[in-house]
Design a protein around this motif. Structure first.
Motif, PDB file in Angstrom:
ATOM      1  N   LEU A   1       0.829  -1.205   0.000  1.00  0.00           N
ATOM      2  CA  LEU A   1       0.000   0.000   0.000  1.00  0.00           C
ATOM      3  C   LEU A   1       0.863   1.254   0.000  1.00  0.00           C
ATOM      4  O   LEU A   1       0.694   2.146  -0.841  1.00  0.00           O
ATOM      5  CB  LEU A   1      -0.904   0.003   1.233  1.00  0.00           C
ATOM      6  N   TYR A   2       1.793   1.313   0.965  1.00  0.00           N
ATOM      7  CA  TYR A   2       2.694   2.474   1.020  1.00  0.00           C
ATOM      8  C   TYR A   2       3.873   2.118   1.909  1.00  0.00           C
ATOM      9  O   TYR A   2       3.723   1.920   3.124  1.00  0.00           O
ATOM     10  CB  TYR A   2       1.994   3.711   1.578  1.00  0.00           C
ATOM     11  N   ASN A   3       5.049   2.012   1.292  1.00  0.00           N
ATOM     12  CA  ASN A   3       6.260   1.713   2.040  1.00  0.00           C
ATOM     13  C   ASN A   3       6.796   3.013   2.629  1.00  0.00           C
ATOM     14  O   ASN A   3       7.210   3.909   1.902  1.00  0.00           O
ATOM     15  CB  ASN A   3       7.297   1.066   1.110  1.00  0.00           C
ATOM     16  N   THR A   4       6.762   3.101   3.953  1.00  0.00           N
ATOM     17  CA  THR A   4       7.142   4.358   4.610  1.00  0.00           C
ATOM     18  C   THR A   4       8.627   4.671   4.458  1.00  0.00           C
ATOM     19  O   THR A   4       9.041   5.817   4.690  1.00  0.00           O
ATOM     20  CB  THR A   4       6.786   4.301   6.103  1.00  0.00           C
ATOM     21  N   ARG A   5       9.429   3.681   4.062  1.00  0.00           N
ATOM     22  CA  ARG A   5      10.867   3.919   3.868  1.00  0.00           C
ATOM     23  C   ARG A   5      11.162   4.381   2.446  1.00  0.00           C
ATOM     24  O   ARG A   5      11.911   5.334   2.236  1.00  0.00           O
ATOM     25  CB  ARG A   5      11.648   2.639   4.190  1.00  0.00           C
ATOM     26  N   THR A   6      10.540   3.727   1.448  1.00  0.00           N
ATOM     27  CA  THR A   6      10.824   4.067   0.050  1.00  0.00           C
ATOM     28  C   THR A   6       9.803   5.026  -0.545  1.00  0.00           C
ATOM     29  O   THR A   6      10.030   5.574  -1.629  1.00  0.00           O
ATOM     30  CB  THR A   6      10.828   2.784  -0.812  1.00  0.00           C
ATOM     31  N   HIS A   7       8.685   5.203   0.162  1.00  0.00           N
ATOM     32  CA  HIS A   7       7.579   6.045  -0.322  1.00  0.00           C
ATOM     33  C   HIS A   7       7.005   5.539  -1.647  1.00  0.00           C
ATOM     34  O   HIS A   7       6.575   6.333  -2.494  1.00  0.00           O
ATOM     35  CB  HIS A   7       8.033   7.514  -0.467  1.00  0.00           C
ATOM     36  N   LYS A   8       7.008   4.214  -1.806  1.00  0.00           N
ATOM     37  CA  LYS A   8       6.423   3.582  -2.983  1.00  0.00           C
ATOM     38  C   LYS A   8       5.207   2.773  -2.556  1.00  0.00           C
ATOM     39  O   LYS A   8       5.039   2.418  -1.398  1.00  0.00           O
ATOM     40  CB  LYS A   8       7.438   2.655  -3.668  1.00  0.00           C
ATOM     41  N   GLY A   9       4.351   2.462  -3.530  1.00  0.00           N
ATOM     42  CA  GLY A   9       3.189   1.641  -3.242  1.00  0.00           C
ATOM     43  C   GLY A   9       1.957   2.159  -3.945  1.00  0.00           C
ATOM     44  O   GLY A   9       1.971   3.204  -4.611  1.00  0.00           O
ATOM     45  N   LEU A  10       0.863   1.442  -3.810  1.00  0.00           N
ATOM     46  CA  LEU A  10      -0.377   1.792  -4.498  1.00  0.00           C
ATOM     47  C   LEU A  10      -0.853   3.196  -4.149  1.00  0.00           C
ATOM     48  O   LEU A  10      -1.349   3.932  -5.010  1.00  0.00           O
ATOM     49  CB  LEU A  10      -1.466   0.772  -4.144  1.00  0.00           C
ATOM     50  N   LEU A  11      -0.707   3.603  -2.878  1.00  0.00           N
ATOM     51  CA  LEU A  11      -1.234   4.897  -2.438  1.00  0.00           C
ATOM     52  C   LEU A  11      -0.313   6.063  -2.772  1.00  0.00           C
ATOM     53  O   LEU A  11      -0.710   7.220  -2.598  1.00  0.00           O
ATOM     54  CB  LEU A  11      -1.496   4.868  -0.931  1.00  0.00           C
ATOM     55  N   ALA A  12       0.912   5.770  -3.242  1.00  0.00           N
ATOM     56  CA  ALA A  12       1.869   6.844  -3.513  1.00  0.00           C
ATOM     57  C   ALA A  12       1.404   7.738  -4.649  1.00  0.00           C
ATOM     58  O   ALA A  12       1.808   8.897  -4.749  1.00  0.00           O
ATOM     59  CB  ALA A  12       3.243   6.261  -3.844  1.00  0.00           C
ATOM     60  N   TYR A  13       0.540   7.225  -5.497  1.00  0.00           N
ATOM     61  CA  TYR A  13       0.103   7.962  -6.680  1.00  0.00           C
ATOM     62  C   TYR A  13      -1.183   8.742  -6.426  1.00  0.00           C
ATOM     63  O   TYR A  13      -1.557   9.610  -7.203  1.00  0.00           O
ATOM     64  CB  TYR A  13      -0.116   6.960  -7.830  1.00  0.00           C
ATOM     65  N   THR A  14      -1.845   8.440  -5.334  1.00  0.00           N
ATOM     66  CA  THR A  14      -3.169   9.016  -5.096  1.00  0.00           C
ATOM     67  C   THR A  14      -3.123  10.067  -3.998  1.00  0.00           C
ATOM     68  O   THR A  14      -2.163  10.172  -3.244  1.00  0.00           O
ATOM     69  CB  THR A  14      -4.151   7.908  -4.669  1.00  0.00           C
ATOM     70  N   SER A  15      -4.178  10.836  -3.916  1.00  0.00           N
ATOM     71  CA  SER A  15      -4.334  11.792  -2.814  1.00  0.00           C
ATOM     72  C   SER A  15      -5.009  11.057  -1.668  1.00  0.00           C
ATOM     73  O   SER A  15      -6.234  11.045  -1.540  1.00  0.00           O
ATOM     74  CB  SER A  15      -5.177  12.992  -3.272  1.00  0.00           C
ATOM     75  N   ALA A  16      -4.183  10.403  -0.868  1.00  0.00           N
ATOM     76  CA  ALA A  16      -4.715   9.524   0.172  1.00  0.00           C
ATOM     77  C   ALA A  16      -3.951   9.733   1.473  1.00  0.00           C
ATOM     78  O   ALA A  16      -3.467   8.791   2.090  1.00  0.00           O
ATOM     79  CB  ALA A  16      -4.606   8.075  -0.283  1.00  0.00           C
ATOM     80  N   GLU A  17      -3.870  11.009   1.899  1.00  0.00           N
ATOM     81  CA  GLU A  17      -3.056  11.326   3.067  1.00  0.00           C
ATOM     82  C   GLU A  17      -3.500  10.571   4.319  1.00  0.00           C
ATOM     83  O   GLU A  17      -2.675  10.053   5.078  1.00  0.00           O
ATOM     84  CB  GLU A  17      -3.087  12.842   3.339  1.00  0.00           C
ATOM     85  N   LYS A  18      -4.816  10.481   4.539  1.00  0.00           N
ATOM     86  CA  LYS A  18      -5.307   9.811   5.747  1.00  0.00           C
ATOM     87  C   LYS A  18      -4.999   8.311   5.705  1.00  0.00           C
ATOM     88  O   LYS A  18      -4.612   7.721   6.715  1.00  0.00           O
ATOM     89  CB  LYS A  18      -6.809  10.039   5.894  1.00  0.00           C
ATOM     90  N   ALA A  19      -5.187   7.708   4.535  1.00  0.00           N
ATOM     91  CA  ALA A  19      -4.894   6.280   4.411  1.00  0.00           C
ATOM     92  C   ALA A  19      -3.397   6.019   4.578  1.00  0.00           C
ATOM     93  O   ALA A  19      -2.989   5.059   5.242  1.00  0.00           O
ATOM     94  CB  ALA A  19      -5.381   5.757   3.067  1.00  0.00           C
ATOM     95  N   ILE A  20      -2.563   6.899   3.985  1.00  0.00           N
ATOM     96  CA  ILE A  20      -1.115   6.743   4.124  1.00  0.00           C
ATOM     97  C   ILE A  20      -0.699   6.899   5.590  1.00  0.00           C
ATOM     98  O   ILE A  20       0.126   6.128   6.107  1.00  0.00           O
ATOM     99  CB  ILE A  20      -0.373   7.763   3.237  1.00  0.00           C
ATOM    100  N   GLU A  21      -1.284   7.859   6.273  1.00  0.00           N
ATOM    101  CA  GLU A  21      -0.999   8.045   7.698  1.00  0.00           C
ATOM    102  C   GLU A  21      -1.395   6.802   8.494  1.00  0.00           C
ATOM    103  O   GLU A  21      -0.681   6.361   9.401  1.00  0.00           O
ATOM    104  CB  GLU A  21      -1.759   9.269   8.218  1.00  0.00           C
TER     105      GLU A  21
END
Length: 657
Positions: free
Chosen positions: A265-285
Motif C-alpha cells: 500500500l505504502y512503504n514508509t521507507r521508500t515512499h512507494k506503493g499503491l497509495l503513492a500515486y493518489t491523494s490519500a493522506e489519511k490512508a497513508i498516515e
C-alpha cells in the motif's frame, strides 16, 4: 481397438504382447501393475474408495491412468489426478499421458491445472505500467520484461516467464478472482486465465496438485470453485494429503504477511506503493500507524515466545497477548473503502478494494487465533530465521473430519496411492488404519503391492547392535565413528538422514574435517544452499555425502550408483517437542488410547519406509541401508520397522566387528 462406451480389457493392455508393450521398448509385464490397475477399475465400477500401497517400480501412474481412460471412453465423467510434487506432475503431463495418447486409439485430452495466481492479468499489468516508479521503484524494470513477454507468450503463466519477478511485482499483475472485471474487461478475449479455464472445461483429465485440489474442495463448500466439475479423483503421493489439509483448514498469520500488505500500500521507507500515486493522506498516515503497531505487536509475540518456549514450545493459551493491531487494520480498511468509493478510475477501485478485503481477512484470522474459536485445534507461535519470521499458527489435531466432509462424502470413488500408506506388514489391509484414520477415510478397499525389484539381491541392511540409544550422551560420538566406516565402504555416495537439525549440525561438526581429509564433499541441508541445488550437486559428484533432514526422507529420486548408501541415524519417532504433535498425543491419551502405539509408532514406520525407499529406484540399483538406532533390534517394536520394508539381507554388526 478401444471403442467409445465399451470397457477396456486391462489384462490385454498390460500383458507382454499388449498395447503398451507394442509401443514401449523394453516394457516388462509386472503382475503388481496389473493387479493395481484391476483394483482401480473395480473401485470405479463399484463406486468405492480405494487405498493402494504400491512399492517402487510397480508403475503406479500407468496402473491408474488406464482405468481412468476407460471412464473417459465410457463417457462416465471427468477425472482429476492430484500429485504432491511438480516432478510427478511433469512426468504425467509430459511423458506418461502423451505416451498413452499415442498408444491407445481412443482420443482424449489432458490438461495441467495451475492456480489462478499463476497467470498474468493483462488489465492489471496495464494499470501497473501507468505508474511503475511510484509502485515499485527499483523493481519497476521487471514490468517492461513482463510486458514484452506478454506479447509473445501463449501460456501466460509464471512458469513460462524467463525471469522470476519479485513477489511485489507479480502480486500486482497476476490474475485474481476478486479483482476481475469478467466480460467487461477490455482484455477478456485474450485473457490467459480464461483461455486456460476453457482448456480445463474441455479436458477429460485434469492434473493438479494437492494444494489446488483442497482449495477447490474448500471453495465448493461455499458454492464456488477454482476447477471445473469432476466426478472421479485419483490422489497420487497420497501420504502427503494430511499435511496439505492442515494448511488449508488452519491459520498462518505472520509479521511478513502483514508487512507485505502494508508495504504494498505504502512503504514508509521508500515512499512507494499503491497509495503513492493518489491523494490519500489519511490512508497513508493510517498505514504508517499500523506498521508501527504491527512491529510492536510481533515484538511482544516474539518476547513471549522467547520467555516461555522452554515450558510451552510455543503453544499458547486464549488471548495470550493483547490484540493491539486489529483496531488499526479496521481503521485502515475503513479509509481504503472510502478511497475506493471516491475514485473514478475503475481499475484503481479494484486495486484498492482488494486491500480492503485483505485487511478484513487478516482481522478475521487474528481474532480466530487469539480467541481460539475452533476447540479441536492447536494454537502456537513459531519463529524462523535470524531476522525472524514470527508466525501465529493453528491446525486441527485431526483433519480427518474436514477431509471426510469435503472429499470422501462428496465423491463416490476416490483412489489414493503411494509407496508408503501402510504401517503394517505384508498382509493386504494390515496397517492402513492409521493412514485412513488421519484423513477420515472409512468403508474403503485396500490393496498392498510389493515392489517387483529383487531387494534380496540389491540391498544389504547393516544394523549397529551395540551403539548407545540416541538419547544417550555417548550416542553422537559413537555413531559418528560408524558413519565414517560406512561412508568409506561406498566411497561417499551417501544420504545421511536425521530427524532434527540439531543432531545434523552435531554430526557435521564431528565429521566435516574427516570428510574433507577423505576428499568427500559434505552437502549439508540448512547451511544456506537451496534444497534443489543440494540435490543437483549430489547427483553430479559421486564422492559427495548429503546430510539431510525431514524433506530428504521422501520425494527425492536419485537412480543409479550416485546414491549407494542410505544411513538412518535415528528411528523417526514423532516427539512432542512441536505443539501440534503434543496436541495429538494429548487427544489420544484423553480418549483412552496409547499415544506411542496409536500415533508415534505407526507414523515412524511410515517415515522409516520413506527413508529406506530412497535407495532403490530401478531394477539395476544396488546399495546398503545402515541403521544406527539399536532399538530396531533391542526393542520389541523394532521388528515392526523391519517387517514393513521389503525383505533383504540383514547383517547385525556388533562392537567386536
Amino acid at each position: 481397438m478401444i471403442k467409445a462406451n465399451t470397457s477396456i480389457d486391462i489384462h490385454e493392455i498390460f500383458s507382454d504382447g499388449g498395447l503398451i508393450a507394442q509401443s514401449l521398448a523394453g516394457f516388462e509385464f509386472r503382475p503388481q501393475q496389473l493387479k493395481m490397475a484391476q483394483a482401480v477399475q473395480k473401485a470405479f465400477i463399484n463406486a468405492r474408495h480405494l487405498a493402494v500401497e504400491a512399492g517402487t517400480g510397480v508403475g503406479k501412474s500407468f496402473a491408474y491412468l488406464v482405468p481412468a481412460l476407460e471412464l473417459i471412453c465410457r463417457r462416465a465423467g471427468k477425472v482429476l489426478i492430484s500429485t504432491f510434487t511438480i516432478t510427478l506432475q511433469e512426468q504425467l503431463v509430459n511423458k506418461d499421458i502423451p505416451f498413452l495418447a499415442d498408444c491407445l486409439p481412443q482420443p482424449f485430452t489432458a490438461v495441467l491445472a495451475k492456480g489462478r495466481g499463476n497467470y498474468l492479468c493483462r488489465r492489471r499489468l496495464e494499470f501497473a505500467l501507468r505508474r511503475p516508479e511510484s509502485l515499485f521503484g527499483r523493481s519497476a524494470p521487471e514490468l517492461e520484461t513482463i510486458r514484452n513477454w506478454a506479447g509473445q507468450t501463449n501460456d501466460g503463466s509464471l512458469s513460462d516467464l524467463d525471469i522470476l519477478p519479485t513477489n511485489s511485482v507479480w502480486d500486482a499483475v497476476n490474475s485474481e478472482h476478486g479483482n476481475c472485471r469478467g466480460r467487461r474487461c477490455p482484455y477478456f478475449g485474450s485473457c490467459f486465465y480464461r483461455r486456460a479455464r476453457r482448456a480445463l472445461d474441455n479436458a477429460d483429465i485434469i492434473v493438479a496438485n494437492h494444494a489446488l485440489l483442497f482449495s477447490d474442495l474448500v471453495l465448493r463448500e461455499q458454492s464456488v470453485s477454482v476447477l471445473p466439475d469432476y466426478k472421479y479423483i485419483i490422489i497420487d503421493e497420497a501420504h502427503n494429503i494430511e499435511h496439505v489439509a492442515e494448511d488449508h483448514f488452519g491459520i498462518n498469520f505472520s509479521n511478513r504477511t502483514v508487512k507485505f500488505l502494508l508495504d504494498s500500500l505504502y512503504n514508509t521507507r521508500t515512499h512507494k506503493g499503491l497509495l503513492a500515486y493518489t491523494s490519500a493522506e489519511k490512508a497513508i498516515e493510517m498505514v504508517g500507524k499500523t506498521s508501527k503497531e504491527a512491529a510492536a505487536f510481533f515484538k511482544q509475540v516474539r518476547n513471549w515466545y522467547e520467555d516461555t518456549k522452554d515450558q510451552t514450545n510455543g503453544r499458547c493459551y486464549t488471548n495470550f497477548i493483547d490484540d493491539t493491531i486489529s483496531g488499526h487494520l479496521k481503521l485502515l480498511q475503513t479509509h481504503l473503502a472510502k478511497l475506493a468509493n471516491k475514485t473514478e478510475d475503475v481499475d484503481e477501485k479494484f486495486e484498492i478494494v482488494r486491500y480492503v478485503n485483505r485487511c478484513a481477512a487478516l482481522v478475521q484470522d487474528l481474532d480466530c487465533f487469539l480467541a481460539q474459536k475452533k476447540p479441536d485445534c492447536v494454537y502456537w507461535v513459531e519463529t524462523v530465521g535470524k531476522r525472524p519470521t514470527v508466525r501465529l499458527r493453528s491446525a486441527a489435531v485431526n483433519v480427518g473430519e474436514d477431509v471426510k466432509r469435503c472429499l470422501f462424502d462428496k465423491y463416490d470413488s476416490v483412489i489414493l496411492t503411494s509407496a508408503t500408506l501402510s504401517s503394517g506388514g505384508a498382509s493386504q489391509k494390515c496397517g492402513f488404519d492409521f493412514f485412513a484414520g488421519r484423513i477420515g477415510l472409512d468403508g474403503f478397499d485396500a490393496v498392498k503391492l510389493g515392489s517387483p525389484f529383487d531387494y534380496q539381491r540389491q540391498v544389504t541392511v547393516y544394523i549397529e547392535k551395540d551403539l548407545p540409544v540416541p538419547n544417550d550422551k555417548a550416542f553422537i560420538a559413537s555413531a559418528a565413528e560408524s558413519v565414517k566406516k560406512y561412508i568409506k565402504q561406498t566411497s561417499g555416495r551417501a544420504f545421511v538422514l536425521f530427524t532434527s537439525y540439531q543432531m545434523l549440525d552435531e554430526f557435521s561438526s564431528l565429521l566435516a574435517e574427516w570428510l574433507a581429509g577423505s576428499d568427500i564433499e559434505l552437502l549439508q541441508q540448512g547451511a544456506g544452499v537451496d534444497r534443489t541445488l543440494l540435490l543437483k550437486y549430489f547427483k553430479s559428484d559421486n564422492n559427495s555425502v548429503l546430510f539431510g533432514t525431514d524433506s530428504f526422507w521422501q520425494g527425492v529420486d536419485v537412480p543409479g550408483q550416485a546414491l549407494s548408501n542410505v544411513i538412518i541415524v535415528r528411528l523417526p519417532f514423532a516427539v512432542p517437542d512441536k505443539p501440534l504433535i503434543a496436541g495429538r498425543l494429548e487427544q489420544l491419551k484423553a480418549g483412552g488410547g496409547n499415544p506411542f502405539m496409536d500415533y508415534q509408532l505407526p507414523s515412524a514406520i511410515i517415515r522409516f519406509k520413506q527413508g529406506f525407499g530412497r535407495l532403490i529406484r530401478n531394477k539395476t540399483d544396488t546399495g546398503i541401508v545402515v541403521i544406527l538406532d539399536s532399538r530396531i533390534i533391542n526393542k520389541r517394536y523394532g521388528q515392526k520397522f523391519l517387517a514393513a520394508v521389503p525383505k533383504c539381507k540383514i547383517e547385525i554388526v556388533s562392537a567386536e566387528k
